[in-house]
Scaffold this active site. Structure first.
Site, short mmCIF file in Angstrom:
data_model
loop_
_atom_site.label_atom_id
_atom_site.label_comp_id
_atom_site.label_asym_id
_atom_site.label_seq_id
_atom_site.Cartn_x
_atom_site.Cartn_y
_atom_site.Cartn_z
N GLY A 45 22.10 -48.32 -24.67
CA GLY A 45 23.40 -47.73 -24.35
C GLY A 45 23.27 -46.52 -23.44
O GLY A 45 24.08 -46.29 -22.55
N HIS B 198 21.36 -52.92 -30.35
CA HIS B 198 20.94 -52.62 -31.73
C HIS B 198 22.08 -52.15 -32.61
O HIS B 198 21.90 -51.97 -33.82
CB HIS B 198 19.76 -51.64 -31.75
CG HIS B 198 20.08 -50.21 -31.43
ND1 HIS B 198 20.21 -49.25 -32.40
CD2 HIS B 198 20.29 -49.58 -30.25
CE1 HIS B 198 20.47 -48.08 -31.82
NE2 HIS B 198 20.52 -48.26 -30.51
N CYS C 130 21.13 -38.62 -33.68
CA CYS C 130 20.42 -37.73 -32.75
C CYS C 130 20.54 -36.27 -33.16
O CYS C 130 19.65 -35.48 -32.86
CB CYS C 130 20.97 -37.87 -31.35
SG CYS C 130 21.25 -39.55 -30.89
N1 PLP Z 1 26.99 -44.17 -27.26
C1 PLP Z 1 27.31 -44.10 -28.55
C2 PLP Z 1 28.74 -43.91 -28.94
C3 PLP Z 1 26.31 -44.20 -29.52
O1 PLP Z 1 26.63 -44.13 -30.81
C4 PLP Z 1 24.96 -44.36 -29.11
C5 PLP Z 1 23.87 -44.40 -30.10
O2 PLP Z 1 23.98 -43.90 -31.20
C6 PLP Z 1 24.70 -44.45 -27.74
C7 PLP Z 1 25.74 -44.35 -26.84
C8 PLP Z 1 23.30 -44.61 -27.23
O3 PLP Z 1 22.83 -45.92 -27.42
P1 PLP Z 1 21.27 -46.21 -27.37
O4 PLP Z 1 20.67 -45.69 -28.61
O5 PLP Z 1 21.17 -47.70 -27.27
O6 PLP Z 1 20.76 -45.55 -26.14
#
Ligand code: PLP
Length: 399
Positions: free
Chosen positions: A74, A205, A329
């Site tokens: 993402g 994922h 995070c």
């Molecule tokens: N955007 C949102 C709203 C998310 O919750 C996340 C991951 O928690 C991401 C983007 C990032 O995705 P990725 O972990 O695949 O980079």
């Protein structure tokens, strides 16, 4: 239930579906050819990518397969969309996002700010709903890009994308719109034509594909530059030999997710509502952080007043219950989440806020177990809280 993991952290990541894994397996040791090679052995993997692209096109109701770009996650989808579209439009220097985006958007915007972009961060109200008036005011002739999420990772609150697109495009039809739909995929329907968005990203994922694969939809009227430069893969928009098994996996996951949407909207929502009501009824110092806002069916975010979220997580962990005190995070730091801060969640409960997120693997027995375990944990932590006077006063009002 003892010694069992009760996984209520599906907004952090999800279990890979057996059918997804099964679809992926042949592409590791049997059909491992490089899809760019000319010989027949490479045709199967090349065909598998084509098929997966078709599945994602259907999943988003995109116009054609060329609008689907495979990425690694993402975050890469967001970075590619935001930087890629701004590179094509260097004379415009104003961009807009919201205060509650995931760091993969917020931190890109912060770095763009350092490069001289003027950035507007739109507020949300106490239910997590976007201030559409402020958004309308913010769009001007210089606005190159608006980036908004579809569903929030911490609260599950859904932003009204169709309305947002209308507001933005009616003020500046050339402004491009990127939607981070990472937390919407698999939970609610995503129809890019109905929404009218220019670009939209998801991550495998979060909907039962493995970690390490994502998708970026870019409509045919939007031109972007690549983030990763090299070979001709993904029509020159994302270099690197295609991750065939994972692309097959996200294709299968999208197909399964589309079939599961009704179950999400009914059964998962019922279990989420039962969990929420069960805790709110039994725990006097619990408050729902999102009020009455429109949310994805699997997420709840509850604040427990005058106690620490990390302590709640530790105690839940003793029973095998996995939840989260903020986004994956940011937990690990004791800073309250930027999302809850933007919502002005009272300081009395912001530190004691817990997110629980369900999936199609969540069972009723698990929900009953969590409802049973929560009150004694909160009761124990409430008794050792340094805020006894405040808790007594709250009890008098609530009980
Ligand atoms: N955007 C949102 C709203 C998310 O919750 C996340 C991951 O928690 C991401 C983007 C990032 O995705 P990725 O972990 O695949 O980079």
């Amino acid at each position: 239930m003892e010694n069992k993991i009760i996984y209520l952290d599906n907004n952090a990541t999800t279990r890979v579906d057996d059918k997804v894994l099964e679809a992926m397996l042949p592409y590791f040791c049997e059909q491992y050819g490089n899809p760019s090679s000319m010989y027949t052995f490479a045709q199967n993997p090349a065909h598998a990518i084509k098929e997966a692209r078709g599945k994602l096109k259907d999943f988003f109701n995109a116009n054609n397969e060329k609008e689907i770009l495979f990425t690694s996650c993402g975050s890469e989808s967001a970075n590619t969309a935001i930087k890629g579209v701004l590179n094509m439009n260097k004379n415009k220097r104003h961009i807009i996002t919201t205060k509650v985006e995931h760091p993969c958007v917020l931190n890109v915007y912060k770095s763009l700010e350092k490069q001289g972009y003027k950035v507007d961060y739109i507020n949300v109200n106490s239910n997590g709903e976007l201030d559409l008036e402020q958004l309308k005011e913010a769009v001007n002739d210089d606005t190159a890009l608006v980036s908004v999420m579809y569903a929030n990772n911490e609260t599950g609150v859904i932003f009204p994308i169709e309305k947002i697109v209308d507001i933005v495009k009616s003020k500046n039809s050339e402004t491009k719109i990127y939607v981070d739909a990472v937390q919407a995929a698999g939970k609610i329907n995503i129809d890019v034509q109905e929404l009218g968005v220019d670009m939209l990203g998801v991550s495998g994922h979060k909907f039962h594909a493995p970690k390490g694969v994502g998708v970026l939809y870019v409509n045919s009227k939007t031109v972007i530059t690549p983030l990763i430069i090299g070979g001709h893969q993904e029509r020159g928009l994302r270099a690197g030999t295609e991750n065939v098994p994972y692309i097959v996996g996200i294709g299968k996951a999208a197909e399964l997710a589309a079939d599961n949407l009704k179950y999400e909207a009914t059964e998962i929502k019922r279990l989420r509502d039962k969990l929420e009501a069960g805790i709110l009824k039994r725990v006097f110092n619990a408050r729902l952080n999102t009020g009455v806002s429109n949310r994805v069916p699997n997420t709840t975010n509850i604040g427990f007043e005058y106690i620490e979220g990390e302590l709640i997580l530790l105690h839940l962990g003793d029973y095998g219950i996995c939840a989260s005190s903020g986004s994956a995070c940011t937990s690990g730091s004791l800073e309250p989440s930027h999302v809850l801060r933007a919502m002005n969640v009272p300081f009395t409960s912001i530190h004691g806020s817990i997110r629980m997120s369900l999936s199609k693997y969540t069972t009723e027995d698990e929900i009953d177990y969590v409802i049973e375990k929560f009150p004694p944990i909160i009761d124990k932590l409430t008794r050792i809280s340094p805020y006894q006077d405040e808790l007594d006063a709250l009890k008098k009002i609530k009980v």
